[in-house]
Design an enzyme around this catalytic site. Structure first.
Site, PDB file in Angstrom:
ATOM      1  N   ILE A  38     -93.376  26.614 -45.952  1.00 16.03           N
ATOM      2  CA  ILE A  38     -92.194  26.182 -45.222  1.00 16.03           C
ATOM      3  C   ILE A  38     -92.461  24.805 -44.638  1.00 16.03           C
ATOM      4  O   ILE A  38     -93.490  24.586 -43.992  1.00 16.03           O
ATOM      5  CB  ILE A  38     -91.875  27.165 -44.064  1.00 16.03           C
ATOM      6  N   CYS A  39     -91.540  23.920 -44.875  1.00 16.81           N
ATOM      7  CA  CYS A  39     -91.648  22.583 -44.288  1.00 16.81           C
ATOM      8  C   CYS A  39     -90.818  22.568 -43.017  1.00 16.81           C
ATOM      9  O   CYS A  39     -89.609  22.360 -43.047  1.00 16.81           O
ATOM     10  CB  CYS A  39     -91.158  21.529 -45.270  1.00 16.81           C
ATOM     11  N   ALA A  40     -91.453  22.851 -41.910  1.00 16.37           N
ATOM     12  CA  ALA A  40     -90.752  22.861 -40.631  1.00 16.37           C
ATOM     13  C   ALA A  40     -91.668  22.206 -39.611  1.00 16.37           C
ATOM     14  O   ALA A  40     -92.833  22.571 -39.481  1.00 16.37           O
ATOM     15  CB  ALA A  40     -90.411  24.290 -40.203  1.00 16.37           C
ATOM     16  N   HIS A  86     -86.040  23.597 -47.504  1.00 21.40           N
ATOM     17  CA  HIS A  86     -87.326  23.394 -46.844  1.00 21.40           C
ATOM     18  C   HIS A  86     -88.301  24.532 -47.088  1.00 21.40           C
ATOM     19  O   HIS A  86     -89.313  24.637 -46.400  1.00 21.40           O
ATOM     20  CB  HIS A  86     -87.118  23.176 -45.344  1.00 21.40           C
ATOM     21  N   THR A  93     -86.502  20.615 -39.216  1.00 13.65           N
ATOM     22  CA  THR A  93     -85.763  19.791 -40.152  1.00 13.65           C
ATOM     23  C   THR A  93     -84.765  20.580 -40.962  1.00 13.65           C
ATOM     24  O   THR A  93     -84.174  20.080 -41.867  1.00 13.65           O
ATOM     25  CB  THR A  93     -86.723  19.108 -41.116  1.00 13.65           C
TER      26      THR A  93
END
Lengths: 389, 153
Positions: free
Chosen positions: B92-94, B85, A336
């Site tokens: 970590i927003c992945a 992110h 994202t």
């Protein structure tokens, strides 16, 4: 307790703790102030509330308690439902209730109502009162005193009162401090609710393959001269070979997208996600993810696992690195944070059902990303743009 | 009987040692098969030019079936990159670290992806819910179920 210092007990966490003195003692974990120093072993707060029904201590067959609860019910019916309210002498609606003790004394409580007072105020929709809450409870509202009133189960009463008072209610879930059911009273409680919702949401979680599906997958036992021996398993990244210690490693499962794996490698994966690790072909329907094209649920990228992204993913990418370059495509798109690629991907939503993509791939199972030696431009399959863009 | 993770990680480690890491990525420490550290720099023109970060990988015995827990190291002398992110606690927003993980991915592939995530960043800022998240975040970012709902950054 071996410690010399007396422990404290938090009535909100229902746990022992050492309080923070700021300057009044508050619970170190919930910062609630309903804490008690455990000094007197005959009055151990840990005993309190450990009963299934705390009201058995107080209520049960105790008529005094029944009276009190009856009175409280009356109060609530009058106080919360304006339609039931009888106008008091003072212009407001006075509410009183009384408790008659067995010793002959009567305790009277009440006074002018300050809630929703004012004749010009339109009647509010009735707030559910205790009678509603109890459902099958007595239908006639109004004051009831004495032992001839209906008996209300202690458990129901306990739930009602705890709900009323914003305490912990086992019926409403594990309410933390500052929470009551769906209501929150502070930022921390709101955070907890949001976190809980996020964690409970499984809409994005991969769906595992059922045993029916995995059992029916074609299995091949490796034999001398098998073409499989030139390929490798994308999970363990080892080449298929004869003469392994574990005979299971000579069983190869080929998914419908033609990607082969060691049986002991692929089965655990399929139990967590029913997709091909290389191309994300969905063996079982996967949840729709965030609507971006390159995610496993709605767009497995087909069998062309060795495809390289149609753009250079970065100056740092070294050729020949990163087994399963097919994944690069989906991971770059699925990541994202990778906005600049999204522009090129976004029109992919109009592509045909990507779950059918495995049959359109021109590449056979030989073309797999897990073979670094083969991953050169001559393997660049044309299907990437069809599948993902 | 060595676990699946040890075999796989040994293979990855050998490859890293023999062939090196992609530019900007360096193995810092891999003393065991539980926790590895890498340094990460973004090469070329980017908002993170000249900055170096440390990535920590934590592996479960089920790796690569289960994804590694990956985060930036935050300590007295290390910071997480400021990125929409990346939370200030290093989480970590992945999606590839969560629901879009695949056993085909590798440690270096994750590094490259994160490097690319930084390289493509247009504006240095923390996630909008950074404060809230960091307040309640678990130690292990894998315990967080991120919602990968922002494709625009």
């Amino acid at each position: 307790m071996s410690s010399r210092e007396p422990l404290w007990y938090c009535h909100e966490c229902h746990a022992e703790m050492r309080p923070l003195m700021v300057p009044d003692p508050v619970c170190a974990s919930c910062h609630g102030s309903f804490v008690e120093k455990m000094e007197n072993p005959t009055d151990d707060p840990r005993q309190f509330g450990q009963e299934d029904d705390p009201f058995t201590i107080l209520g049960g067959n105790n008529p005094q308690m029944d009276n009190f609860l009856m009175g409280l019910q009356t109060l609530m019916e009058r106080g919360m439902n304006p339609n039931n309210r009888t106008p008091g002498a003072g212009g407001g609606s006075g509410m009183t209730f009384e408790v008659r003790g067995s010793n002959g004394r009567t305790i009277r409580m009440g006074g002018a109502n300050t809630l929703g007072r004012g004749p010009d105020r339109p009647p509010r929709p009735p707030v559910p009162n205790m009678t509603d809450f109890l459902g099958s409870g007595p239908s006639s509202p109004g004051p009831r005193h004495g032992n001839d009133g209906p008996t209300i189960g202690g458990v129901l009463m306990a739930q009602y009162l705890t709900a009323l008072l914003g305490g912990r209610d086992p019926g409403l879930g594990n309410a933390e401090s500052g929470r009551m059911g769906d209501y929150v009273f502070n930022q921390e409680a709101l955070d907890q609710v949001i976190t809980q919702i996020m964690e409970n949401s499984n809409s994005h979680r991969p769906v595992p393959a059922t045993e029916d599906v995995t059992e029916n997958l074609p299995r091949d036992v490796l034999t001398e001269g098998s073409p499989m021996l030139e390929k490798d398993c994308a999970v363990c990244k080892d080449q298929f070979k004869l003469g392994t210690d574990d005979p299971d490693e000579q069983v190869v499962i080929t998914l419908p997208c033609k990607h082969p794996f060691h049986e002991p490698c692929i089965l655990p994966w399929l139990k967590s996600s029913g997709t091909c690790p290389v191309c994300r072909y969905a063996l079982v329907p996967q949840p729709d993810q965030h609507g971006s094209p390159p995610h496993p649920g709605s767009s497995p990228s087909g069998p062309s696992g060795s495809g390289r992204p149609p753009y250079s993913p970065g100056p740092s990418e070294r050729s020949g690195h990163g087994s399963g370059a097919g994944l690069f495509q989906s991971l770059f798109g699925g990541l994202t944070g990778h906005g600049q690629n999204h522009a090129t991907h976004n029109h992919g939503t109009g592509s045909p059902d990507p779950r059918r993509s495995p049959i359109q791939g021109p590449q056979g199972p030989q073309r797999r990303g897990s073979e670094p030696s083969r991953r050169n431009n001559d393997h660049l399959p044309g299907s990437w743009s069809e599948d993902l863009d | 009987m060595t676990s699946i993770s040890v075999r796989r990680l040994q293979k990855e480690l050998t490859e890293i040692q023999n062939e090196g890491c992609p530019v900007g990525i360096n193995l810092l420490k891999a003393d065991d098969f539980q926790t590895w550290f890498f340094t990460l720099e973004v090469m070329g023109d980017s908002l993170y030019q000249g900055e170096a970060y440390t990535l920590m990988f934590r592996f479960e015995p089920q790796y690569p079936i289960s994804s590694p827990a990956v985060q930036f190291v935050v300590s007295h002398d290390k910071q997480a990159p400021i990125h929409p992110h990346v939370y200030s606690n290093g989480h970590i927003c992945a999606s590839i670290l969560g629901s879009e993980w695949s056993p085909v991915l590798s440690v270096v592939a994750v590094c490259v992806t994160l490097q690319s995530m930084l390289a493509s960043c247009k504006k240095k800022e923390r996630p909008p819910d950074n404060d809230r998240y960091v307040r309640t975040a678990p130690d292990n970012p894998k315990k967080t179920v991120f919602h990968y709902d922002d494709d625009t950054v």
